[in-house]
Design a protein around this motif. Structure first.
Motif, mmCIF file in Angstrom:
data_model
loop_
_atom_site.group_PDB
_atom_site.id
_atom_site.type_symbol
_atom_site.label_atom_id
_atom_site.label_comp_id
_atom_site.label_asym_id
_atom_site.label_seq_id
_atom_site.Cartn_x
_atom_site.Cartn_y
_atom_site.Cartn_z
ATOM 1 N N ARG A 156 0.925 -0.968 -0.165
ATOM 2 C CA ARG A 156 -0.096 0.055 -0.036
ATOM 3 C C ARG A 156 0.889 1.053 -0.119
ATOM 4 O O ARG A 156 0.597 2.245 -0.656
ATOM 5 C CB ARG A 156 -1.025 0.158 1.316
ATOM 6 N N LEU A 157 2.029 1.280 0.795
ATOM 7 C CA LEU A 157 2.687 2.213 0.858
ATOM 8 C C LEU A 157 3.563 2.392 -0.446
ATOM 9 O O LEU A 157 4.024 3.772 -0.843
ATOM 10 C CB LEU A 157 4.082 1.974 2.067
ATOM 11 N N PHE A 158 4.098 1.352 -0.917
ATOM 12 C CA PHE A 158 4.966 1.444 -2.115
ATOM 13 C C PHE A 158 3.969 2.009 -3.380
ATOM 14 O O PHE A 158 4.457 2.615 -4.118
ATOM 15 C CB PHE A 158 5.116 -0.035 -2.378
ATOM 16 N N ALA A 159 2.680 1.476 -3.228
ATOM 17 C CA ALA A 159 1.943 2.091 -4.435
ATOM 18 C C ALA A 159 1.982 3.534 -4.327
ATOM 19 O O ALA A 159 1.846 4.431 -5.265
ATOM 20 C CB ALA A 159 0.536 1.546 -4.425
ATOM 21 N N ASP A 160 1.781 4.201 -3.017
ATOM 22 C CA ASP A 160 1.547 5.825 -2.907
ATOM 23 C C ASP A 160 2.845 6.329 -3.154
ATOM 24 O O ASP A 160 2.740 7.255 -3.763
ATOM 25 C CB ASP A 160 1.119 5.883 -1.367
ATOM 26 N N VAL A 161 4.098 5.711 -2.904
ATOM 27 C CA VAL A 161 5.067 6.330 -3.359
ATOM 28 C C VAL A 161 5.464 6.501 -4.674
ATOM 29 O O VAL A 161 5.833 7.455 -5.297
ATOM 30 C CB VAL A 161 6.364 5.560 -2.529
ATOM 31 N N LEU A 162 5.317 5.266 -5.593
ATOM 32 C CA LEU A 162 5.328 5.123 -6.897
ATOM 33 C C LEU A 162 4.495 6.086 -7.760
ATOM 34 O O LEU A 162 4.671 6.733 -8.580
ATOM 35 C CB LEU A 162 5.014 3.906 -7.278
ATOM 36 N N ASP A 176 3.503 9.197 -6.592
ATOM 37 C CA ASP A 176 3.972 10.468 -6.423
ATOM 38 C C ASP A 176 5.184 10.366 -7.274
ATOM 39 O O ASP A 176 5.376 11.547 -7.800
ATOM 40 C CB ASP A 176 4.442 10.722 -4.901
ATOM 41 N N PHE A 177 5.780 9.521 -7.345
ATOM 42 C CA PHE A 177 7.243 9.612 -8.269
ATOM 43 C C PHE A 177 6.688 9.825 -9.860
ATOM 44 O O PHE A 177 7.025 10.456 -10.426
ATOM 45 C CB PHE A 177 7.919 8.439 -8.271
ATOM 46 N N ALA A 178 5.329 8.929 -10.157
ATOM 47 C CA ALA A 178 5.025 8.935 -11.390
ATOM 48 C C ALA A 178 4.311 10.545 -11.658
ATOM 49 O O ALA A 178 4.597 11.001 -12.988
ATOM 50 C CB ALA A 178 4.017 8.090 -11.592
ATOM 51 N N MET A 179 3.799 10.932 -10.913
ATOM 52 C CA MET A 179 3.212 12.501 -10.977
ATOM 53 C C MET A 179 4.525 13.435 -11.099
ATOM 54 O O MET A 179 4.407 14.389 -11.848
ATOM 55 C CB MET A 179 2.349 12.715 -9.879
ATOM 56 N N PHE A 180 5.560 13.268 -10.461
ATOM 57 C CA PHE A 180 6.696 13.962 -10.591
ATOM 58 C C PHE A 180 7.513 14.006 -11.946
ATOM 59 O O PHE A 180 7.579 15.110 -12.610
ATOM 60 C CB PHE A 180 7.814 13.762 -9.547
ATOM 61 N N THR A 238 3.016 16.598 -1.926
ATOM 62 C CA THR A 238 3.620 15.114 -2.012
ATOM 63 C C THR A 238 3.975 14.700 -0.605
ATOM 64 O O THR A 238 3.813 13.768 -0.117
ATOM 65 C CB THR A 238 4.753 15.023 -2.889
ATOM 66 N N SER A 239 4.667 15.824 0.089
ATOM 67 C CA SER A 239 5.185 15.763 1.544
ATOM 68 C C SER A 239 3.955 15.262 2.515
ATOM 69 O O SER A 239 3.967 14.201 3.287
ATOM 70 C CB SER A 239 5.815 16.787 2.133
ATOM 71 N N LEU A 240 2.666 15.886 2.111
ATOM 72 C CA LEU A 240 1.599 15.632 3.074
ATOM 73 C C LEU A 240 1.068 14.481 2.645
ATOM 74 O O LEU A 240 0.630 13.655 3.582
ATOM 75 C CB LEU A 240 0.589 16.851 2.940
ATOM 76 N N VAL A 283 7.021 -1.013 7.579
ATOM 77 C CA VAL A 283 6.208 -0.881 6.468
ATOM 78 C C VAL A 283 6.996 -0.470 5.139
ATOM 79 O O VAL A 283 6.150 -0.299 4.150
ATOM 80 C CB VAL A 283 5.348 0.217 6.822
ATOM 81 N N PHE A 284 8.242 -0.595 5.213
ATOM 82 C CA PHE A 284 9.108 -0.259 4.028
ATOM 83 C C PHE A 284 9.654 -1.780 3.513
ATOM 84 O O PHE A 284 10.185 -2.395 4.307
ATOM 85 C CB PHE A 284 10.122 0.741 4.243
ATOM 86 N N PRO A 285 9.930 -2.168 2.195
ATOM 87 C CA PRO A 285 10.313 -3.091 1.650
ATOM 88 C C PRO A 285 11.797 -3.160 2.369
ATOM 89 O O PRO A 285 12.560 -2.473 2.415
ATOM 90 C CB PRO A 285 10.432 -3.034 0.212
ATOM 91 N N GLU A 286 12.144 -4.652 2.499
ATOM 92 C CA GLU A 286 13.511 -5.038 3.043
ATOM 93 C C GLU A 286 14.258 -5.707 1.933
ATOM 94 O O GLU A 286 13.880 -6.927 1.485
ATOM 95 C CB GLU A 286 13.358 -5.710 4.154
#
Length: 439
Positions: free
Chosen positions: A141-147, A149-153, A244-246, A293-296
């Motif tokens: 879930r967190l990976f999807a949201d980070v990705l 934001d990166f796609a929008m950037f 994005t930070s928010l 919650v972050f990939p290892e």
């Protein structure tokens, strides 16, 4: 009962929100809401709001972490909506909106290529990672949201590189397709967790209503925002990084607020290590707060679950070694630095949990930097004193020691509030049959 008395004949309630009573007044039974005289317009509006946007029976019909998760999910959805507006504006400018020399055909081709590559990415990602999304819903879930934001950037910076604009937009499209798969799948997994009365459809529908309301608010703010940021790249980037930070902050706390009672590999690992340290079985709340919650990307001793029989044993002699002191419907072997588990057909959930518990103990023994005492310390000491290359001897000895400590651990899981009738462990689908061990 006398005529005209004000006696209560019966009471009823609607969930935990409304209470009603039936009274006998002048020979008639009248229905009254308890506390009605203190109920104002604000309370009535709040009741309507709850019925529209919250599942029926709230809060009893959902998990305890529901409202906290939905709060942070609302914040992230609002900020993502505003970031998406800025990215869309940049994409439209890149395909030539407002440019007299741009053609409709060129813009259409760019959009088709972006959608086409995104479709391929969606299929490939679901094929490669689809089975992993249930097991680690928080991480993905967190990976999807980070990705996302990166796609929008990427979409925002794409107009600065007109020669590579189509390629950049296609890459962003692939990333967003991955977001769609990971985000949608993990949202479904979290909905299953939140729905406590087999009301997954209702929880999902109300979640959609909440998101629609948030997106409508985002659209209204966007109408005020677009005239301000048009042709102002500095302000566009400043607002994008703010939103994005928010968005990332809210997403982090959203997944951290989820308290799942189903065992996955990360939570079971945390429980095992704590139990081996001091004999305590952590509650779901404590274990979930420790869950990463972050990939290892690295592991001292990798674990592979549900592998083929040939990945555990290479010969009939090794099969006999794997069955030594083992009365379970699973086999464990240490191959090429990884601890592998092969399941037999008809294996129970308890045996699945036991096998991963045993695997975590073996990992602790094989990891010299992991200072654990108790049964694992004794197992490591006995293995060190013997031939350190005798991995089958280590596995055999671990069966005997796990026989003594696992029953109390499994009982502790039930008492602490963990679900023990199903798991979210990352099993592959291989199952094997092997002959009974010969004495």
């Amino acid at each position: 009962m006398e005529r005209g008395s004000d006696a209560i004949l019966a009471t009823e309630r609607y969930g935990s929100q409304e209470r009603w009573s039936y009274r006998l007044k002048d020979g008639r039974m009248e229905r009254e809401r308890e506390g009605e005289e203190r109920r104002g317009t604000a309370a009535s509006l709040m009741s309507v709001f709850k019925s529209v946007f919250l599942p029926q029976g709230y809060p009893e019909s959902v998990s305890e972490d529901y409202i906290q998760y939905q709060f942070w999910d609302t914040v992230q959805a609002f900020s993502s909506s505003l970031s998406g507006t800025l990215a869309t504006q940049a994409s439209l400018r890149g395909v030539g909106v407002g440019d007299r020399e741009a053609t409709v055909a060129a813009a259409t081709i760019t959009w088709i290529l972006r959608d086409g590559t995104g479709m391929l990415g969606r299929i490939l990602f679901a094929w490669v990672k689809g089975s992993k999304l249930d097991c680690d819903a928080k991480k993905w879930r967190l990976f999807a949201d980070v990705l996302n934001d990166f796609a929008m950037f990427i979409e925002i910076v794409a107009p600065a590189f007109p020669a590579c604009f189509t390629l950049i937009i296609c890459i962003a499209g692939v990333f967003k397709s991955l977001v769609g798969v990971a985000g949608g799948a993990t949202r479904a997994a979290l909905t299953v967790h939140q729905a406590r009365r087999d009301n997954m459809a209702d929880v999902s529908a109300k979640d959609g209503s909440q998101e629609t309301l948030v997106n409508m608010a985002g659209l209204l703010v966007s109408l005020l925002l677009i005239p301000v940021v048009t042709d102002n790249s500095v302000l566009t980037f400043a607002l994008f990084f703010l939103f994005t930070s928010l968005h990332l902050f809210a997403n982090y706390w959203a997944v951290r607020s989820v308290i799942m009672e189903t065992l996955n590999q990360a939570r079971l690992s945390i429980l095992t290590h704590q139990y081996l340290l001091d004999g305590r079985v952590l509650t779901p709340a404590l274990a979930n707060h420790r869950e990463p919650v972050f990939p290892e990307f690295s592991s001292s001793v990798p674990v592979r679950l549900g592998v083929r029989l040939g990945e555990v044993v290479d010969s009939p002699e090794e099969l006999q070694l794997a069955l030594k002191n083992n009365d379970n419907r699973y086999l464990i072997g240490v191959k090429q630095g990884a601890v592998c588990v092969c399941l037999g057909r008809g294996v129970s959930v308890q045996e699945e949990v036991r096998s991963v518990f045993q695997v975590q103990c073996l990992r602790a023994v094989l990891s010299s930097h992991c200072p654990l005492g108790g049964a694992v310390g004794a197992l490591r000491e006995s293995w060190t004193q013997a031939d350190a290359r005798d991995l089958w001897g280590l596995v055999s000895e671990s069966h005997k020691r796990i026989d003594r400590i696992f029953p109390a651990f499994f009982t502790g899981l039930k008492e602490a509030g963990w679900q023990t009738d199903r798991t979210l462990l990352d099993w592959d689908e291989w199952r094997a049959d092997w002959g009974k061990k010969t004495d």
